[in-house]
Design an enzyme around this catalytic site. Structure first.
Site, PDB file in Angstrom:
ATOM      1  N   LYS A  65      -7.577   1.896  -4.714  1.00  0.00           N
ATOM      2  CA  LYS A  65      -6.857   0.744  -5.135  1.00  0.00           C
ATOM      3  C   LYS A  65      -6.549   0.919  -6.494  1.00  0.00           C
ATOM      4  CE  LYS A  65      -5.969   0.046  -1.294  1.00  0.00           C
ATOM      5  NZ  LYS A  65      -5.922  -0.934  -0.479  1.00  0.00           N
TER       6      LYS A  65
HETATM    7  C1  LIG Z   1      -4.896  -1.311   0.733  1.00  0.00           C
HETATM    8  C2  LIG Z   1      -4.385  -2.600   1.684  1.00  0.00           C
HETATM    9  C3  LIG Z   1      -4.777  -3.250   2.231  1.00  0.00           C
HETATM   10  C4  LIG Z   1      -6.408  -3.663   2.481  1.00  0.00           C
HETATM   11  O1  LIG Z   1      -7.464  -3.600   1.850  1.00  0.00           O
HETATM   12  P1  LIG Z   1      -9.011  -3.364   3.142  1.00  0.00           P
HETATM   13  O2  LIG Z   1      -9.480  -3.054   1.174  1.00  0.00           O
HETATM   14  O3  LIG Z   1      -8.782  -1.246   2.446  1.00  0.00           O
HETATM   15  O4  LIG Z   1      -9.133  -3.892   3.444  1.00  0.00           O
HETATM   16  C5  LIG Z   1      -4.502  -4.945   2.354  1.00  0.00           C
HETATM   17  N1  LIG Z   1      -2.703  -4.508   1.828  1.00  0.00           N
HETATM   18  C6  LIG Z   1      -2.472  -3.629   1.347  1.00  0.00           C
HETATM   19  C7  LIG Z   1      -1.076  -3.501   1.125  1.00  0.00           C
HETATM   20  C8  LIG Z   1      -3.017  -2.253   0.890  1.00  0.00           C
HETATM   21  O5  LIG Z   1      -2.154  -0.856   0.573  1.00  0.00           O
END
Ligand SMILES: *Cc1c(COP(=O)(O)O)cnc(C)c1O
Length: 358
Positions: free
Chosen positions: A181
């Site tokens: 992210k």
């Molecule tokens: C990565 C992601 C999540 C979940 O995040 P995690 O930290 O992996 O649980 C939820 N929604 C979207 C659109 C994502 O890209």
């Protein structure tokens, strides 16, 4: 290998972790988690931020705090990472799917209103691939039907529209700090809100349902806590966010320059400021994306397909059609997007893509 994504970690993160270990702050207790929450809220512009263990738990906490449960319906995009819909399912509510916009991947406000029923309680706009949803329209629909808004900002930390930053536009904003992210602390999440009651309830739900004195549990809660180790890394990353976003914007401009002619480059609507999460272009109809991906892999270039439409997978299988989500899923190709990439890397990737398409 040029990976789709790589975290950008440096000496700042290393020193922050060393401090935690020296001082013994390893669980959620200690000053680091609240410092991370304070600085994160200040960055987004909200009054409160509540740290938690992942983007998925952030979404779950938001829905729990809003009182969503069995019998309720929550509108989510058909095209998103599955965690968005799963968080709805965890509460016992039912996700209802909406198609993507014709110009960009996010939910189409034009397809939204027809999905609202007497059971609809909330909408989860997902700012997909770093691009904000059309929140002006989504908020006005939500207001006229009295629906709550939980923004899924997992891919869009720092993205904005004229109304403000993503995460400060609805009732709760949910962020992820997974390794790929915008900023990372390995695993982690954050809920942002301007509503003190929601903030309190998200904190209580995420800490075993403990509103006050130790062991005074008033509901069935969860252990969704973030650790100080993660918060320390998150803080070091947050300090660098403006450099991170500037670099992503530069990488995007290189891709826009060198992408083979005829392909559709990553969209950015005139009213939106994208954070260019993972550069994703559209190949022409009929191109075998998997073939292209395997040819690129041979050149040392890792790529990714676009998210599968959720209604095409066993947990949410249905015959309902989502033509735009299908279009993006079939034609989309995500290319390496991480901060160490150079202009020469992008020229190499785009040249290899051109060869592969031939
Ligand atoms: C990565 C992601 C999540 C979940 O995040 P995690 O930290 O992996 O649980 C939820 N929604 C979207 C659109 C994502 O890209």
């Amino acid at each position: 290998m040029l990976n789709v994504s790589r975290p950008s970690l440096g000496i700042e993160e290393e020193l922050a972790l060393r401090d935690c270990i020296k001082e013994g702050w390893v669980s959620y207790r200690g000053p680091k988690v609240s410092e991370f929450e304070r600085k994160f809220a200040a960055y987004i512009g909200t009054d409160y931020a509540v740290a938690c263990s992942s983007g998925t738990s952030a979404l779950h906490l938001a829905l729990l705090a809003l009182g969503i449960g069995p019998g309720d319906e929550v509108i989510v995009p058909a095209l998103t990472f599955i965690a968005t819909a799963n968080a709805v399912s965890y509460t016992g509510a039912k996700p209802v799917f909406v198609d993507s916009h014709i110009n960009y991947w996010c939910m189409d406000p034009g397809d939204l209103e027809s999905k609202i029923t007497s059971k609809t309680c909330a909408i989860i706009p997902v700012h997909l691939y770093g691009h904000p949803c059309d929140m002006d329209q989504i908020l006005s629909i939500a207001r006229s039907y009295n629906l709550k808004i939980v923004e899924d900002c997992a891919e869009s930390l720092g993205a904005e529209i004229s109304l403000g930053k993503c995460g400060n536009l609805g009732d709760v904003g949910c962020f992820s700090f997974f390794a790929n992210k915008i900023i990372t602390c390995g695993e982690g999440g954050m809920c942002t809100t301007n509503d003190k009651t929601l903030a309190d309830n998200m904190r209580i739900y995420g800490d075993h349902g403990t509103p006050g004195r130790p062991y005074g549990h008033d509901r069935i809660g969860y252990n969704y806590r973030l650790t100080s180790l993660q918060a320390a890394v998150g803080l070091a990353q947050l300090n660098k966010i403006s450099d991170f976003l500037a670099r992503r914007s530069l990488i995007r401009s290189w891709y826009d320059t060198y992408l083979p002619k005829g392909l559709v480059s990553m969209p950015e609507e005139p009213w939106a400021k994208s954070v260019n999460w993972i550069y994703t272009c559209l190949l022409n109809w009929g191109t075998d994306v998997e073939k292209v991906r395997s040819l690129l892999l041979k050149e040392g270039i890792e790529t990714r397909p676009v998210f599968e439409t959720l209604t095409n997978m066993p947990p949410y299988k249905s015959d309902e059609k989502f033509p735009m989500a299908f279009n993006y899923k079939v034609r989309g190709l995500s290319l390496p997007t991480y901060l160490d990439l150079t202009e020469l890397d992008i020229i190499y990737i785009c040249g290899s893509l051109k060869e592969a398409l031939r």
